[in-house]
Design a protein around this motif. Structure first.
Motif, mmCIF file in Angstrom:
data_model
loop_
_atom_site.group_PDB
_atom_site.id
_atom_site.type_symbol
_atom_site.label_atom_id
_atom_site.label_comp_id
_atom_site.label_asym_id
_atom_site.label_seq_id
_atom_site.Cartn_x
_atom_site.Cartn_y
_atom_site.Cartn_z
ATOM 1 N N ASN A 1 13.805 26.461 5.664
ATOM 2 C CA ASN A 1 13.846 25.692 6.901
ATOM 3 C C ASN A 1 13.642 24.211 6.611
ATOM 4 O OD1 ASN A 1 12.465 24.714 9.612
ATOM 5 N ND2 ASN A 1 13.581 26.601 10.073
ATOM 6 N N LEU A 2 12.695 23.896 5.752
ATOM 7 C CA LEU A 2 12.406 22.511 5.402
ATOM 8 C C LEU A 2 13.601 21.863 4.718
ATOM 9 C CD1 LEU A 2 10.334 20.245 5.346
ATOM 10 C CD2 LEU A 2 9.472 21.179 3.196
ATOM 11 N N ARG A 3 14.242 22.573 3.786
ATOM 12 C CA ARG A 3 15.432 22.027 3.109
ATOM 13 C C ARG A 3 16.543 21.739 4.112
ATOM 14 N NH1 ARG A 3 13.882 25.371 -1.051
ATOM 15 N NH2 ARG A 3 15.039 27.148 -0.270
ATOM 16 N N ALA A 4 16.768 22.649 5.027
ATOM 17 C CA ALA A 4 17.827 22.458 6.029
ATOM 18 C C ALA A 4 17.512 21.274 6.942
ATOM 19 C CB ALA A 4 18.014 23.728 6.852
ATOM 20 N N LEU A 5 16.254 21.147 7.355
ATOM 21 C CA LEU A 5 15.875 20.024 8.219
ATOM 22 C C LEU A 5 16.027 18.690 7.497
ATOM 23 C CD1 LEU A 5 12.761 21.530 10.016
ATOM 24 C CD2 LEU A 5 14.972 20.980 11.045
ATOM 25 N N LYS A 6 15.654 18.644 6.226
ATOM 26 C CA LYS A 6 15.827 17.414 5.450
ATOM 27 C C LYS A 6 17.306 17.071 5.295
ATOM 28 C CE LYS A 6 11.558 17.419 2.761
ATOM 29 N NZ LYS A 6 10.954 17.582 1.422
ATOM 30 N N ARG B 1 -2.515 45.668 4.043
ATOM 31 C CA ARG B 1 -2.728 44.431 3.270
ATOM 32 C C ARG B 1 -1.485 44.091 2.456
ATOM 33 N NH1 ARG B 1 -8.327 46.370 1.564
ATOM 34 N NH2 ARG B 1 -7.137 47.074 -0.219
ATOM 35 N N ASP B 2 -0.868 45.103 1.825
ATOM 36 C CA ASP B 2 0.345 44.869 1.030
ATOM 37 C C ASP B 2 1.497 44.397 1.908
ATOM 38 O OD1 ASP B 2 -1.036 45.637 -1.226
ATOM 39 O OD2 ASP B 2 -0.159 47.664 -1.302
ATOM 40 N N GLU B 3 1.623 45.019 3.076
ATOM 41 C CA GLU B 3 2.687 44.641 4.004
ATOM 42 C C GLU B 3 2.502 43.202 4.477
ATOM 43 O OE1 GLU B 3 4.922 46.561 7.918
ATOM 44 O OE2 GLU B 3 3.121 47.518 7.109
ATOM 45 N N LEU B 4 1.268 42.812 4.767
ATOM 46 C CA LEU B 4 0.989 41.444 5.197
ATOM 47 C C LEU B 4 1.229 40.450 4.053
ATOM 48 C CD1 LEU B 4 0.131 39.580 7.460
ATOM 49 C CD2 LEU B 4 -2.249 39.991 6.822
ATOM 50 N N THR B 5 0.887 40.827 2.843
ATOM 51 C CA THR B 5 1.140 39.967 1.682
ATOM 52 C C THR B 5 2.638 39.741 1.506
ATOM 53 O OG1 THR B 5 -0.860 40.742 0.575
ATOM 54 C CG2 THR B 5 0.824 39.751 -0.820
ATOM 55 N N GLU B 6 3.415 40.809 1.621
ATOM 56 C CA GLU B 6 4.871 40.702 1.494
ATOM 57 C C GLU B 6 5.450 39.829 2.615
ATOM 58 O OE1 GLU B 6 8.676 43.585 2.149
ATOM 59 O OE2 GLU B 6 7.008 44.431 1.000
ATOM 60 N N ALA B 7 4.974 40.023 3.828
ATOM 61 C CA ALA B 7 5.455 39.224 4.963
ATOM 62 C C ALA B 7 5.088 37.755 4.774
ATOM 63 C CB ALA B 7 4.873 39.754 6.271
ATOM 64 N N THR B 8 3.916 37.488 4.230
ATOM 65 C CA THR B 8 3.497 36.109 3.991
ATOM 66 C C THR B 8 4.389 35.452 2.943
ATOM 67 O OG1 THR B 8 1.222 36.662 4.576
ATOM 68 C CG2 THR B 8 1.549 34.649 3.307
ATOM 69 N N GLU B 9 4.767 36.189 1.921
ATOM 70 C CA GLU B 9 5.681 35.656 0.902
ATOM 71 C C GLU B 9 7.049 35.358 1.507
ATOM 72 O OE1 GLU B 9 5.507 38.651 -2.132
ATOM 73 O OE2 GLU B 9 3.568 37.932 -2.887
ATOM 74 N N ARG B 10 7.552 36.277 2.341
ATOM 75 C CA ARG B 10 8.836 36.039 3.023
ATOM 76 C C ARG B 10 8.729 34.829 3.941
ATOM 77 N NH1 ARG B 10 8.655 41.270 5.089
ATOM 78 N NH2 ARG B 10 9.233 40.412 7.102
ATOM 79 N N PHE B 11 7.584 34.694 4.607
ATOM 80 C CA PHE B 11 7.349 33.565 5.493
ATOM 81 C C PHE B 11 7.388 32.245 4.717
ATOM 82 C CE2 PHE B 11 4.070 30.712 7.415
ATOM 83 C CZ PHE B 11 4.810 30.310 8.516
ATOM 84 N N GLN B 12 6.741 32.206 3.572
ATOM 85 C CA GLN B 12 6.740 30.986 2.763
ATOM 86 C C GLN B 12 8.145 30.626 2.300
ATOM 87 O OE1 GLN B 12 3.782 31.859 -0.216
ATOM 88 N NE2 GLN B 12 2.086 31.299 1.142
ATOM 89 N N THR B 13 8.944 31.623 1.949
ATOM 90 C CA THR B 13 10.339 31.381 1.573
ATOM 91 C C THR B 13 11.127 30.834 2.761
ATOM 92 O OG1 THR B 13 10.260 33.138 -0.078
ATOM 93 C CG2 THR B 13 12.440 32.469 0.691
ATOM 94 N N ALA B 14 10.912 31.417 3.933
ATOM 95 C CA ALA B 14 11.603 30.952 5.141
ATOM 96 C C ALA B 14 11.207 29.518 5.479
ATOM 97 C CB ALA B 14 11.305 31.882 6.319
ATOM 98 N N SER C 1 11.860 35.587 11.696
ATOM 99 C CA SER C 1 13.123 35.775 12.429
ATOM 100 C C SER C 1 13.520 34.514 13.171
ATOM 101 C CB SER C 1 12.997 36.928 13.421
ATOM 102 O OG SER C 1 12.778 38.131 12.754
ATOM 103 N N CYS C 2 12.550 33.860 13.763
ATOM 104 C CA CYS C 2 12.806 32.629 14.504
ATOM 105 C C CYS C 2 13.346 31.544 13.574
ATOM 106 C CB CYS C 2 11.512 32.180 15.190
ATOM 107 S SG CYS C 2 11.688 30.754 16.259
ATOM 108 N N MET C 3 12.733 31.381 12.415
ATOM 109 C CA MET C 3 13.189 30.349 11.485
ATOM 110 C C MET C 3 14.551 30.693 10.881
ATOM 111 S SD MET C 3 9.845 28.714 9.681
ATOM 112 C CE MET C 3 9.273 30.175 8.887
ATOM 113 N N GLU C 4 14.811 31.958 10.645
ATOM 114 C CA GLU C 4 16.130 32.358 10.161
ATOM 115 C C GLU C 4 17.203 32.066 11.208
ATOM 116 O OE1 GLU C 4 15.421 36.441 9.109
ATOM 117 O OE2 GLU C 4 14.762 35.915 7.072
ATOM 118 N N ARG C 5 16.892 32.323 12.469
ATOM 119 C CA ARG C 5 17.826 32.018 13.562
ATOM 120 C C ARG C 5 18.040 30.501 13.671
ATOM 121 N NH1 ARG C 5 22.095 32.507 16.241
ATOM 122 N NH2 ARG C 5 21.978 32.165 18.465
#
Length: 145
Positions: free
Chosen positions: A89-94, A72-85, A19-23
């Motif tokens: 974030n990196l593309r926008a900063l660059k 475990r599944d919920e954490l895996t899904e959140a980790t995937e969303r986190f990696q996408t975020a 949420s922080c990175m999306e904001r």
């Protein structure tokens, strides 16, 4: 603290970090740098907590198989969303860095052009052009993203 509790906490932290990175992306796109400063401090704190909980889960001890499959599944899904975020974030900063570098080069070029164009007046009061080259100005651009 057992693995289930750590994973639950890590899931909450991961969601907050996403949420922080999306904001942050929204603020970068809307060009609101004053609001970014506080958000970046929050992001650093969340990233530190994320790292600490990730390291704690890797410690030997309770077997992860004791944790529910749903968690475990919920954490895996959140980790995937986190990696996408993180990638977004990196593309926008660059992109912001590239824009800042182009603006800085344009400012330096404009200053060099102006400096080389007129350097004074002759004995009749007319503006004269310089006979010398404009001095090179060292410029440093922050490279951290």
């Amino acid at each position: 603290m057992d693995k289930t509790t750590r994973m639950t906490e890590l899931l909450a932290i991961t969601s907050q970090l996403i949420s922080c990175m999306e904001r942050e992306l929204e603020l970068m796109r809307s060009l609101k740098p004053t609001e970014l400063k506080q958000l970046q401090m929050d992001k650093v704190a969340l990233a530190d907590a994320y790292q600490a909980f990730t390291l704690a889960l890797r410690e030997p001890g309770e077997d992860i198989s004791n944790v529910s499959a749903a968690l475990r599944d919920e954490l895996t899904e959140a980790t995937e969303r986190f990696q996408t975020a993180v990638q977004d974030n990196l593309r926008a900063l660059k992109a912001m860095r590239d824009v800042n570098e182009r603006v800085m080069r344009a400012v330096v070029q404009a200053l060099d052009d102006k400096r080389a164009a007129v350097t004074g007046y002759n004995n009749r009061g007319s503006a004269t052009k310089s006979r010398r080259q404009a001095a090179a100005c060292p410029v440093a651009v922050q490279q951290r993203a």
